[in-house]
Design a protein around this motif. Structure first.
Motif, PDB file in Angstrom:
ATOM      1  N   LEU A 480     -11.341   4.868  16.161  1.00 15.61           N
ATOM      2  CA  LEU A 480     -11.862   6.105  16.747  1.00 15.61           C
ATOM      3  C   LEU A 480     -12.493   5.828  18.110  1.00 15.61           C
ATOM      4  O   LEU A 480     -12.180   6.501  19.103  1.00 15.61           O
ATOM      5  CB  LEU A 480     -12.899   6.722  15.800  1.00 15.61           C
ATOM      6  CG  LEU A 480     -13.682   7.930  16.329  1.00 15.61           C
ATOM      7  CD1 LEU A 480     -12.760   9.123  16.539  1.00 15.61           C
ATOM      8  CD2 LEU A 480     -14.822   8.293  15.371  1.00 15.61           C
ATOM      9  N   LEU A 481     -13.379   4.839  18.173  1.00 12.14           N
ATOM     10  CA  LEU A 481     -14.061   4.558  19.430  1.00 12.14           C
ATOM     11  C   LEU A 481     -13.087   4.054  20.494  1.00 12.14           C
ATOM     12  O   LEU A 481     -13.186   4.414  21.670  1.00 12.14           O
ATOM     13  CB  LEU A 481     -15.189   3.551  19.214  1.00 12.14           C
ATOM     14  CG  LEU A 481     -16.329   3.988  18.290  1.00 12.14           C
ATOM     15  CD1 LEU A 481     -17.510   3.028  18.412  1.00 12.14           C
ATOM     16  CD2 LEU A 481     -16.797   5.402  18.583  1.00 12.14           C
ATOM     17  N   HIS A 482     -12.127   3.227  20.082  1.00 14.21           N
ATOM     18  CA  HIS A 482     -11.142   2.761  21.059  1.00 14.21           C
ATOM     19  C   HIS A 482     -10.188   3.881  21.480  1.00 14.21           C
ATOM     20  O   HIS A 482      -9.762   3.932  22.643  1.00 14.21           O
ATOM     21  CB  HIS A 482     -10.374   1.563  20.505  1.00 14.21           C
ATOM     22  CG  HIS A 482     -11.148   0.282  20.572  1.00 14.21           C
ATOM     23  ND1 HIS A 482     -11.940  -0.169  19.540  1.00 14.21           N
ATOM     24  CD2 HIS A 482     -11.284  -0.628  21.570  1.00 14.21           C
ATOM     25  CE1 HIS A 482     -12.518  -1.310  19.890  1.00 14.21           C
ATOM     26  NE2 HIS A 482     -12.140  -1.608  21.116  1.00 14.21           N
ATOM     27  N   GLY A 483      -9.877   4.772  20.568  1.00 16.66           N
ATOM     28  CA  GLY A 483      -9.054   5.916  20.943  1.00 16.66           C
ATOM     29  C   GLY A 483      -9.730   6.774  21.992  1.00 16.66           C
ATOM     30  O   GLY A 483      -9.070   7.317  22.895  1.00 16.66           O
ATOM     31  N   ASP A 597     -17.955  11.986  11.257  1.00 14.90           N
ATOM     32  CA  ASP A 597     -18.598  12.033   9.938  1.00 14.90           C
ATOM     33  C   ASP A 597     -17.772  11.274   8.910  1.00 14.90           C
ATOM     34  O   ASP A 597     -16.549  11.124   9.057  1.00 14.90           O
ATOM     35  CB  ASP A 597     -18.777  13.488   9.493  1.00 14.90           C
ATOM     36  CG  ASP A 597     -19.757  13.613   8.341  1.00 14.90           C
ATOM     37  OD1 ASP A 597     -20.792  12.926   8.354  1.00 14.90           O
ATOM     38  OD2 ASP A 597     -19.481  14.393   7.416  1.00 14.90           O
ATOM     39  N   GLU A 598     -18.459  10.823   7.841  1.00 18.62           N
ATOM     40  CA  GLU A 598     -17.773  10.094   6.773  1.00 18.62           C
ATOM     41  C   GLU A 598     -17.073  11.032   5.798  1.00 18.62           C
ATOM     42  O   GLU A 598     -16.367  10.563   4.898  1.00 18.62           O
ATOM     43  CB  GLU A 598     -18.782   9.234   6.015  1.00 18.62           C
ATOM     44  CG  GLU A 598     -19.883  10.031   5.344  1.00 18.62           C
ATOM     45  CD  GLU A 598     -20.993   9.144   4.786  1.00 18.62           C
ATOM     46  OE1 GLU A 598     -20.846   7.907   4.875  1.00 18.62           O
ATOM     47  OE2 GLU A 598     -21.974   9.680   4.279  1.00 18.62           O
ATOM     48  N   ALA A 599     -17.250  12.317   5.982  1.00 17.68           N
ATOM     49  CA  ALA A 599     -16.570  13.313   5.164  1.00 17.68           C
ATOM     50  C   ALA A 599     -15.557  14.070   6.019  1.00 17.68           C
ATOM     51  O   ALA A 599     -15.689  14.158   7.238  1.00 17.68           O
ATOM     52  CB  ALA A 599     -17.577  14.298   4.563  1.00 17.68           C
ATOM     53  N   PRO A 636      -8.029  20.488   9.446  1.00 17.73           N
ATOM     54  CA  PRO A 636      -8.855  19.428   8.856  1.00 17.73           C
ATOM     55  C   PRO A 636      -8.744  18.115   9.630  1.00 17.73           C
ATOM     56  O   PRO A 636      -7.693  17.769  10.170  1.00 17.73           O
ATOM     57  CB  PRO A 636      -8.247  19.271   7.457  1.00 17.73           C
ATOM     58  CG  PRO A 636      -6.795  19.608   7.649  1.00 17.73           C
ATOM     59  CD  PRO A 636      -6.734  20.639   8.748  1.00 17.73           C
ATOM     60  N   LEU A 637      -9.857  17.380   9.675  1.00 11.66           N
ATOM     61  CA  LEU A 637      -9.870  16.014  10.206  1.00 11.66           C
ATOM     62  C   LEU A 637     -10.477  15.108   9.160  1.00 11.66           C
ATOM     63  O   LEU A 637     -11.585  15.372   8.672  1.00 11.66           O
ATOM     64  CB  LEU A 637     -10.692  15.920  11.489  1.00 11.66           C
ATOM     65  CG  LEU A 637     -10.005  16.365  12.780  1.00 11.66           C
ATOM     66  CD1 LEU A 637     -10.237  17.861  12.997  1.00 11.66           C
ATOM     67  CD2 LEU A 637     -10.524  15.575  13.962  1.00 11.66           C
ATOM     68  N   PRO A 638      -9.779  14.024   8.807  1.00 13.83           N
ATOM     69  CA  PRO A 638     -10.323  13.118   7.791  1.00 13.83           C
ATOM     70  C   PRO A 638     -11.541  12.373   8.313  1.00 13.83           C
ATOM     71  O   PRO A 638     -11.879  12.433   9.503  1.00 13.83           O
ATOM     72  CB  PRO A 638      -9.151  12.156   7.534  1.00 13.83           C
ATOM     73  CG  PRO A 638      -8.358  12.176   8.796  1.00 13.83           C
ATOM     74  CD  PRO A 638      -8.478  13.580   9.327  1.00 13.83           C
TER      75      PRO A 638
END
Length: 648
Positions: A480-483, A597-599, A636-638
């Motif tokens: 995510l951070l590298h993206g 988020d983790e959800a 939705p985003l996982p």
């Protein structure tokens, strides 16, 4: 500059008829074009009545320096200045990596042999940490320089560096090296002469026979390393003088109020870039000018001095650009591109330190509200400039957030920083992060964070606990951070080892001259045994490497990711989501949506459609290569997921 002469020379350049004589003519035209502003800046810093003859000394030095510029590099200067590659550093094709040569490949010949590795990953821009000679013991990772141009023997030779840069040019790769512009080591030749009583070289530094002036400075100057180097002055018994040492006792600050220092340093700088350097990283440039009664940081004179360096380089080597290592308050960062009369005449590139720190804040809080507030408060940079965006580097993670913006969110600024330190430095049992604290200051509760990207994002703890969900989340956060840095706008800079999920290196605790500096926790050696097994592995290392390689490849296929100040932040109404768009005339827009988020989180699909992305039935995600089908009006985003959606 005489436009008729320039057009004539440009036509000759297009026909590949530029000769050495024409190169000299262009140099004279550049000097004539920039001379008035060079004189204005020089005279502002060094008035003629106080420093007679010094401006003439500078002007007479410039042709001599240009005569030493190699022909091959002069041709490259022409291509980048007058050809079609003038803003090469803003291209979507650039992807960087920062590394210590000894930790990555032992030495420069070893690095040459590793160039195919960078090509496989998609990296074509290298920042090599200091290569030059340094003290044998403590040396701040090479930033205490004994020489600006001599190569540390264990790393190789000048011939090795020239061979590296030649090979990199063949492969279309770029090189960035440090110019430690603020200070030298106490073993530097100037410092040695100062210790021996040479008054000329004592004036190259800030030296005082008693504590009177040092004490006046201390009243307003903050401490940079309060734990290991309290105060800003060190007593030198050989000179029986106090010397300014802002960073460490063995690093002596240069006195740029002395014009001889500037003229010497511009000469050294050109010698350094003549190795074939494309980008010069100006280290600690916010500290360059010292003045009683101030913090001696970010002063107007420092900006004028940087611009003076830049304008002289435009005359001597216009194809080489400057990176500002200015880790300062968000509102001050863009000033290093130049303001007012200096606009566009300071640095071409700057570290996007604010984005880096804000990303780590969003990981810890799982929210993006401070990120949005802070990014929107940063002034827009000039169109000719760009950022280096990074997740991690060799240094600490500072918590330089704007207190007012934190408090506008209803948080107490000091308490929030304490939470971040505890989250990342193993003070909260439920946190997945495994980092350490750096330079904690008990006077104000301030501190910084160290640790590898993978360990700070939970991979180390997940492997220890054999927790598959924690491991999956850690890998997703790394990507995510590298993206984000690959798509945000600027040059993405990957820290060596992050591409394979390297964990913290605790071996520094056993090394006497390193054990007090926790930044060595995130300066590990490259694991080539692991890399050799990537093709046969299905573990977390291979997953991170190949998925990151895929993201890099995607970046290079999207011209809209070239930095043209073409980024727009979007607020989706979901506090866990970061969304931004890259657009350009004649190019397909790209919408990036990230979940911190983790959800699983959702956003309004109709809002995405209103921007012109996707159709009612779903969206095409470039990262996965598949469609995201909608079963309702929500997208939705996982957990820790990201989408790159291109306009149809």
């Amino acid at each position: 500059m005489n436009q008729t002469a320039i057009h004539r020379l440009l036509a000759e350049y297009e026909e590949k008829q530029i000769t050495p004589a024409r190169s000299e003519e262009l140099f004279r035209l550049r000097l004539a074009a920039n001379l008035s502003i060079i004189k204005h800046l020089f005279s502002s810093l060094y008035p003629e009545d106080e420093h007679p003859g010094m401006f003439d000394k500078l002007v007479n030095r410039l042709p001599l320096l240009f005569s030493k510029r190699p022909k091959e590099l002069r041709a490259l200067d022409l291509e980048r200045t007058y050809g079609r590659n003038d803003h090469w550093y803003q291209s979507e094709q650039l992807v960087g990596m920062q590394l210590y040569v000894d930790h990555f490949s032992d030495n420069l010949p070893g690095l040459i042999s590793r160039l195919p590795y960078f090509e496989e990953l998609g990296v074509n821009f290298l920042h090599l940490m200091p290569l030059t000679t340094r003290p044998a013991g403590e040396n701040d990772g090479g930033y205490a320089v004994n020489s600006y141009t001599e190569i540390e023997k264990r790393l190789g030779s000048k011939k090795d560096l020239l061979r590296l840069t030649k090979e990199m040019r063949k492969r279309g790769m770029y090189l960035m090296l440090d110019f430690v512009v603020n200070h030298t080591s106490d073993e530097f030749s100037w410092a040695q002469k100062a210790k021996q009583g040479d008054s000329r070289y004592r004036d190259y530094y800030y030296t005082y026979p008693d504590r009177d002036i040092p004490d006046q400075f201390e009243r307003t100057m903050p401490e940079v390393f309060p734990e290991t180097s309290p105060g800003n002055f060190t007593y030198n018994p050989e000179m029986q003088h106090w010397v300014m040492t802002v960073f460490n006792k063995y690093q002596w600050d240069l006195n740029y109020a002395n014009p001889e220092v500037f003229i010497e340093m511009i000469s050294i700088l050109l010698e350094k870039i003549n190795y074939g350097v494309d980008v010069v990283r100006f280290d600690a440039l916010a500290f360059l000018w010292k003045k009683l009664g101030t913090s001696s940081q970010n002063l107007p004179e420092a900006h004028m001095l940087i611009s003076l360096f830049r304008l002289c380089m435009q005359v001597l080597a216009p194809g080489v650009i400057i990176l500002a290592e200015a880790i300062v308050a968000p509102k001050d960062i863009t000033k290093y591109f130049g303001n007012g009369i200096l606009e566009g005449n300071e640095c071409d590139v700057a570290y996007n330190a604010s984005l880096m720190a804000l990303l780590w804040n969003s990981v810890a809080t799982k929210k993006t509200n401070l990120l949005y507030k802070s990014l929107r408060s940063v002034p827009e940079k000039p169109d000719s400039a760009t950022w280096i965006n990074y997740v991690r580097c060799h240094d600490d993670i500072g918590l330089g957030y704007d207190d007012q913006l934190i408090e506008e969110l209803g948080w107490n600024a000091q308490s929030h920083r304490r939470f971040l330190l505890e989250y990342y430095c193993q003070r909260l049992h439920w946190s997945p992060a495994k980092g350490m604290m750096f330079m904690y200051n008990p006077k104000n509760g301030d501190g910084r964070i160290t640790g590898s990207t993978a360990s700070l994002l939970g991979l180390e703890k997940a492997l220890e606990l054999q927790d598959e969900e924690m491991k999956s989340h850690a890998i997703a956060k790394i990507l995510l951070l590298h993206g984000i840095i690959l798509s945000f706008g600027g040059i993405p800079m990957i820290y060596a080892g992050d591409e394979i999920g390297t964990l913290n290196d605790y071996s520094f605790l056993q090394i006497p001259d390193k054990k007090e500096d926790t930044r060595w926790l995130n300066r590990p050696r490259q694991n080539w045994e692991t890399i050799a097994e990537l093709g046969d592995s299905k573990n977390e290392t291979a997953e991170i490497f190949y998925r990151l390689k895929h993201l890099i490849s995607l970046r290079k296929e999207l011209p809209v990711l070239a930095d043209r100040n073409n980024l727009q932040l979007h607020n989706t109404g979901n506090p866990h989501i970061l969304a931004y768009e890259r657009t350009g005339p004649g190019e397909k827009g790209l919408l990036v949506i990230c979940n911190f988020d983790e959800a699983e989180q959702v956003i309004d699909a109709g809002w995405v459609h209103s921007l012109g992305y996707g159709q009612n039935s779903g969206f095409k995600d470039l990262i996965s290569g598949s469609r995201v089908e909608l079963s309702s009006g929500l997208l939705p985003l996982p957990a820790y997921g990201q989408l790159w959606i291109v306009k149809d």
